[in-house]
Scaffold this active site. Structure first.
Site: not given
Length: 163
Positions: A59, A61, A89, A92
């Protein structure tokens, strides 16, 4: 006394995260971008690369936090702020708590899966060893439009969406 938050700089850094999100879109990834800011300077930039890297943890992040730790020379990012185009999410958000990020600024909310107040709030859970300050909704409409455009383009033209 609470520090004064300069929303102009929040908009500037979010626009940089949006640029990363557009790069993800061009790479046919879910268009989420992130930047890490330390002392008013961007020290890391990333976009979702789940498909490209065949890695569910890639992801924006997570990739940005890895870059930031390398830039700082420490896994603790206590004086860093993360700007991301969509509410983080749970994975993260957990990483953001673990690195002790000072502040998390996101664009559009994710009521069904977000962990910064949408579905739940891991970033400010009093049971954890650290809580992050949260600012949501920065360039939120623009961030939401990018995601909506991506998912509309993924759908077959005659598909009917429920609800």
């Amino acid at each position: 006394m609470e520090p004064i938050i300069d929303l102009q700089s929040d908009a500037y850094f979010m626009s940089e995260a949006l640029r990363q999100g557009r790069r993800a879109y061009e790479a046919e990834e879910v268009p989420i971008g992130a930047v890490v800011v330390r002392e008013g300077r961007i020290i890391a930039r990333a976009f979702n690369q789940v498909e490209l890297l065949k890695d569910a943890t890639a992801h924006a992040e997570m990739l940005a936090l890895t870059q930031a730790a390398a830039a700082v020379g420490n896994w603790r990012l206590t004086d860093c702020d993360l700007y991301v185009t969509k509410e983080p999410c749970p994975m993260c958000a957990g990483a953001l708590v673990h690195v002790r990020a000072r502040r998390v600024i996101f664009g559009c909310a994710d009521p069904r899966g977000g962990a910064a107040g949408g579905l739940l709030n891991l970033l400010q859970n009093p049971s954890l060893n650290h809580q992050c300050d949260i600012t949501g909704g920065v360039l939120g409409e623009e961030c939401a439009r990018l995601l909506q455009s991506f998912f509309r383009a993924q759908r077959p033209p005659n598909e009917v969406t429920p609800g």
